[in-house]
Design a protein around this motif. Sequence first.
Motif, PDB file in Angstrom:
ATOM      1  N   ALA A  11       3.764  40.124  39.400  1.00 55.75           N
ATOM      2  CA  ALA A  11       4.002  38.690  39.573  1.00 55.75           C
ATOM      3  C   ALA A  11       4.861  38.110  38.463  1.00 55.75           C
ATOM      4  N   ASN A  12       4.979  38.816  37.356  1.00 50.76           N
ATOM      5  CA  ASN A  12       5.729  38.285  36.228  1.00 50.76           C
ATOM      6  C   ASN A  12       7.209  38.151  36.558  1.00 50.76           C
ATOM      7  N   SER A  13       7.792  37.033  36.187  1.00 48.02           N
ATOM      8  CA  SER A  13       9.186  36.753  36.542  1.00 48.02           C
ATOM      9  C   SER A  13      10.185  37.692  35.886  1.00 48.02           C
ATOM     10  N   PHE A  14       9.813  38.341  34.802  1.00 50.36           N
ATOM     11  CA  PHE A  14      10.715  39.279  34.125  1.00 50.36           C
ATOM     12  C   PHE A  14      10.312  40.728  34.369  1.00 50.36           C
ATOM     13  N   TYR A  15       9.487  40.977  35.365  1.00 44.06           N
ATOM     14  CA  TYR A  15       9.016  42.334  35.646  1.00 44.06           C
ATOM     15  C   TYR A  15      10.069  43.087  36.451  1.00 44.06           C
ATOM     16  N   TYR A  16      10.738  44.040  35.807  1.00 43.79           N
ATOM     17  CA  TYR A  16      11.746  44.891  36.442  1.00 43.79           C
ATOM     18  C   TYR A  16      11.413  46.344  36.090  1.00 43.79           C
ATOM     19  N   PRO A  17      10.488  46.961  36.814  1.00 49.37           N
ATOM     20  CA  PRO A  17       9.978  48.291  36.436  1.00 49.37           C
ATOM     21  C   PRO A  17      11.017  49.410  36.451  1.00 49.37           C
ATOM     22  N   LYS A  18      12.146  49.206  37.119  1.00 45.41           N
ATOM     23  CA  LYS A  18      13.164  50.251  37.167  1.00 45.41           C
ATOM     24  C   LYS A  18      14.061  50.252  35.925  1.00 45.41           C
ATOM     25  N   LEU A  19      13.913  49.231  35.100  1.00 42.62           N
ATOM     26  CA  LEU A  19      14.736  49.150  33.897  1.00 42.62           C
ATOM     27  C   LEU A  19      13.999  49.697  32.677  1.00 42.62           C
ATOM     28  N   LYS A  20      14.767  50.153  31.688  1.00 43.01           N
ATOM     29  CA  LYS A  20      14.176  50.557  30.416  1.00 43.01           C
ATOM     30  C   LYS A  20      14.010  49.356  29.502  1.00 43.01           C
ATOM     31  N   ALA A  54      32.546  38.836  25.488  1.00 43.15           N
ATOM     32  CA  ALA A  54      31.661  38.917  26.646  1.00 43.15           C
ATOM     33  C   ALA A  54      30.971  40.260  26.691  1.00 43.15           C
ATOM     34  N   LYS A  55      29.691  40.220  27.020  1.00 43.95           N
ATOM     35  CA  LYS A  55      28.925  41.446  27.187  1.00 43.95           C
ATOM     36  C   LYS A  55      28.208  41.375  28.517  1.00 43.95           C
ATOM     37  N   THR A  56      28.358  42.396  29.293  1.00 45.61           N
ATOM     38  CA  THR A  56      27.681  42.379  30.582  1.00 45.61           C
ATOM     39  C   THR A  56      26.182  42.440  30.380  1.00 45.61           C
ATOM     40  N   ASN A  57      25.454  41.699  31.198  1.00 46.21           N
ATOM     41  CA  ASN A  57      23.995  41.738  31.104  1.00 46.21           C
ATOM     42  C   ASN A  57      23.388  41.724  32.495  1.00 46.21           C
ATOM     43  N   GLU A  58      24.134  42.271  33.440  1.00 44.19           N
ATOM     44  CA  GLU A  58      23.621  42.287  34.808  1.00 44.19           C
ATOM     45  C   GLU A  58      22.585  43.383  34.987  1.00 44.19           C
ATOM     46  N   ILE A  59      21.564  43.062  35.729  1.00 46.01           N
ATOM     47  CA  ILE A  59      20.533  44.015  36.057  1.00 46.01           C
ATOM     48  C   ILE A  59      20.993  44.849  37.262  1.00 46.01           C
ATOM     49  N   ILE A  60      21.012  46.155  37.095  1.00 42.22           N
ATOM     50  CA  ILE A  60      21.344  47.027  38.215  1.00 42.22           C
ATOM     51  C   ILE A  60      20.025  47.464  38.826  1.00 42.22           C
ATOM     52  N   ASP A  61      19.583  46.729  39.783  1.00 47.72           N
ATOM     53  CA  ASP A  61      18.276  46.977  40.369  1.00 47.72           C
ATOM     54  C   ASP A  61      18.261  46.362  41.759  1.00 47.72           C
ATOM     55  N   SER A  62      17.535  46.979  42.653  1.00 53.84           N
ATOM     56  CA  SER A  62      17.409  46.409  43.987  1.00 53.84           C
ATOM     57  C   SER A  62      16.096  45.650  44.052  1.00 53.84           C
ATOM     58  N   VAL A  63      16.213  44.346  44.271  1.00 55.16           N
ATOM     59  CA  VAL A  63      15.032  43.484  44.316  1.00 55.16           C
ATOM     60  C   VAL A  63      14.975  42.841  45.678  1.00 55.16           C
ATOM     61  N   SER A  64      13.920  43.068  46.378  1.00 54.70           N
ATOM     62  CA  SER A  64      13.797  42.486  47.721  1.00 54.70           C
ATOM     63  C   SER A  64      13.427  41.012  47.588  1.00 54.70           C
TER      64      SER A  64
END
Length: 260
Positions: free
Chosen positions: A212-221, A250-260
């Motif tokens: 439920a956490n808004s910053f929870y992205y388990p596929k990321l390190k 500029a530094k990229t900070n995009e999350i490469i993750d598939s989020v439904s």
Amino acid sequence: KVIWTVLVAILGYASSLPVGDDSLCAAEDLAKYKIIFTGKWSQIAFPKQYPLYRPPAQWSSLLGVTHSSDYSMWKKNEYASNGVRDFAEKGEAWALMKEIEEAGEKIQSVHGIFSAPAISSGTGQTSTELDVHPRHPLVSFVVRIVPSPDWFVGIDSLNLCEGDHWVEEVSVDLFPYDAGTDSGFTFSSPNFATIPQDTVTEITCSSPNHPANSFYYPKLKILPPIAQVTMVKIKKSQLGLSAPIINPPAKTNEIIDSVS
């Protein structure tokens, strides 16, 4: 009696000086910096539960202080003060400013307070100027993540002095912190006080470990930086002139993750 008098005098003088590594600063008397805060909180970078309205993703005003090691605005793994709690939860700065002023009056640990305007979106820039002194070379600040339960970004005691000189420029990536005063999991969580209060902790892609956490992205390190701050020393020849607009690389900070 004479020895005792001398010892008292020495101890009295020493107690009025800041302690810690900053006391070794041998730089020139005063330095002025331009501080640029860059929000990198975009829907592409942080797609999960990204706030689009009521209110949309944005940043509060920046509130900071230049100080010695005798003062601490906030620290990771320590309890937030009432002033930091009010700022992180509601964006109210009065209690925090009072704490800063009292610290400056009691132990002369504060050189100055600075602030920068809020940013009305998750991305964008705001800036201001600050002064540092050899006895007060540390910089701390907080910016509230809006909306959020009690989340913020900031810097704790960044030393701008290196031996006998001031650093010319420094950039720091910023990541979200939880003030430990509200137990909400998401950006739009209702007020739910944490009792007893917890310590300030860094929010990561796996902590809190709850879907439920808004910053929870388990596929990321690691999470990408949600913001960045750059401090640029203003040369004496530029004092009194309008400071140039600084655009940090500029530094990229995009999350490469598939989020439904």
